[in-house]
Structures are given as C-alpha cells and as structure tokens.
Motif scaffolding. Structure first.
Motif, PDB file in Angstrom:
ATOM      1  N   GLY A  84       0.804  -1.219   0.000  1.00  0.00           N
ATOM      2  CA  GLY A  84       0.000   0.000   0.000  1.00  0.00           C
ATOM      3  C   GLY A  84       0.837   1.269   0.000  1.00  0.00           C
ATOM      4  O   GLY A  84       1.867   1.351  -0.663  1.00  0.00           O
ATOM      5  N   GLY A 109      -0.371  -3.444   4.002  1.00  0.00           N
ATOM      6  CA  GLY A 109      -1.282  -2.308   3.909  1.00  0.00           C
ATOM      7  C   GLY A 109      -0.593  -0.961   3.890  1.00  0.00           C
ATOM      8  O   GLY A 109       0.415  -0.771   3.210  1.00  0.00           O
ATOM      9  N   ASP A 110      -1.112  -0.022   4.664  1.00  0.00           N
ATOM     10  CA  ASP A 110      -0.642   1.362   4.657  1.00  0.00           C
ATOM     11  C   ASP A 110      -0.020   1.737   5.997  1.00  0.00           C
ATOM     12  O   ASP A 110      -0.408   1.223   7.048  1.00  0.00           O
ATOM     13  CB  ASP A 110      -1.810   2.326   4.404  1.00  0.00           C
ATOM     14  N   ASN A 128      -2.765  -2.215   8.618  1.00  0.00           N
ATOM     15  CA  ASN A 128      -2.307  -0.824   8.565  1.00  0.00           C
ATOM     16  C   ASN A 128      -1.751  -0.389   9.917  1.00  0.00           C
ATOM     17  O   ASN A 128      -2.184  -0.866  10.959  1.00  0.00           O
ATOM     18  CB  ASN A 128      -3.475   0.097   8.193  1.00  0.00           C
TER      19      ASN A 128
END
Length: 260
Positions: A84, A109-110, A128
């Motif tokens: 991400g 993810g982020d 995340n």
C-alpha cells in the motif's frame, strides 16, 4: 517530476516508475514492477515482480522486496506482492510474493514500519499502522490486523492470526491465534499476559472501552473456563461492547488453536 534514477541502478524495461520516484545507487527494479508516486529506494535495494507498490513508500537500504516465496512447492507460477502507501522498510527487510496454493498474493497495507531485518513470508496479509521491530519474522500465511506491534526477534508460526491492537513482546514465539487487544510475552512459546492497555490509550480508547476489553480478557483467560464457556460469557459482554464483539468474531472465525 519524472523519476530520478542513480546511474549505477538498473531499472528493467518492464518496470513502471511513478512521478518523483527516487532510485538509489546499485538498486535493481525488475520486470513487472509498478512503483507509485513519491517512493524512495536507498542503496542496494532490489524489487522483483510481479509487485505493485503504492505511493510514498520508503525503502531505506538493502531491502529485498518481491522475491520468490521460500516454499518448496513453488513451481514458478505467477504470484504477486501488493504494498500500500506510506510504508517504511528499514535496512535488510525481506518481503516475499505469494504462492499458487496459498492465494497467490502477499499484501502489506498502509502506514506500517518494518524495521531492520524483519521478514514477511509468502501469502501473509499485514494490515495498517503496524510496527515490526528488528528481526521480527512472519512465517507463511500469517494474517496481522491493524495497529499490531511485534517486538524485536518475535516470530509468528505459519497460518496464525494476530488480531488488531495486539502486542507481541520481545523474543516471543507465537504458535496460535492471538485475539485483538492482547499482549503476549515470552515464556518458552509466547503466552497471553493481559491486554495492551497503554497502546489502546495512545489510540484514543476511553476508560469504558478499555474496561470492557479487560472484562473480556478475564473471561477468556483468567476464570479457568473452557473455551466454550468463555465464548458464552463473551457473547453476553458483546451485547454492550463493539470491541468485545470484534474479539468474539475473531475467535469464532479461527482455524488454528487460540493462544491460551
């Protein structure tokens, strides 16, 4: 602004670099790699494809990203890594692509921090805003929720799940599912040691929410109840707490034994 590539770096023709990407000395960006805007690669990083990287990620140096899965069953099938946005990968981090028999995709993810020498194996899913401290390691097929902290030298067995807001202590080896909010400390294999109260406070959980999570922890771990009995108690507590409901859903959806 177009990408800035150091003269000693190699970017293969099949790679795609976004705007304002910086590729440092002696890097190698392979075919079938897509890099989003604003990413930065320090010296000696390598990225193999198929890999898709979002925007504003930083790879500090000597990272090996998108390598083949370390799985003897891998036979060269097309498998992927998807990363991400706004992640930081420190020195010597390794993240492998998926396997054909395991879903085919590894995902990160982020807004995560993966510190030096951490490893994310094939078919893992990382949420995340996680922090993996130095030398933390995920075996294959591990799922990690949001806001999880893995302390230095922690290791997670294949197919395990780590619930959101969990904290895995230094050197702990996890061989079962860890419910959301739970702290695990080293004791041979890691064992539950309360809830991650300090982490929850830092993320804005108020006293009422934390108290409900503590009651759920006591029902699950401190009353001597069987797992079925603990589930029944959690179902009662979940009526008044979304957090307890999330914990109960995590337990009900597991395939591996719960860490108890």
């Amino acid at each position: 602004m177009s990408a800035i590539v150091h003269p000693s770096a190699v970017v293969e023709k099949g790679a795609s670099l976004g705007n304002e990407v910086r590729v440092g000395a002696f890097c190698h960006i392979g075919n079938d790699v897509v890099v989003g805007d604003g990413c930065e690669f320090g010296p000696h990083c390598s990225v193999a494809g198929p890999t898709t990287i979002g925007r504003d990620n930083r790879f500090i140096g000597h990272c090996a990203i998108g390598g083949e899965p370390q799985d003897k069953k891998f036979a060269g099938e097309r498998v992927e890594l998807v990363i991400g946005d706004r992640n930081t990968f420190r020195e010597f981090v390794t993240v492998n692509r998926g396997t054909g028999t395991g879903g085919g995709i590894t995902r990160v993810g982020d807004d995560n921090w993966l510190l030096a020498y951490t490893h994310v194996a094939h078919d893992c899913v990382v949420g995340n805003q996680c922090v993996f401290s130095n030398n933390a390691t995920l075996a294959g097929h591990v799922t990690v929720g949001d806001h999880v902290i893995l302390s230095g030298f922690a290791g997670v067995h294949q197919f395990c799940r780590i619930g959101a807001h969990a904290f895995i202590g230094m050197g702990a080896f996890v061989n079962g599912d860890v419910p959301p909010f739970v702290m695990v400390a080293q004791d041979g294999y890691g064992r539950p040691r309360g809830i991650n109260s300090e982490g929850l406070k830092r993320r804005g959980f108020d006293a009422t929410r934390i108290a409900a999570i503590k009651r759920a922890y006591r029902a699950l771990y401190m009353g001597g109840a069987s797992l079925d009995e603990a589930r029944a108690k959690l179902a009662e507590l979940a009526a008044d707490s979304d957090d307890v409901r999330a914990l109960l859903e995590f337990i009900d959806n597991g395939e591996r034994p719960l860490l108890r």
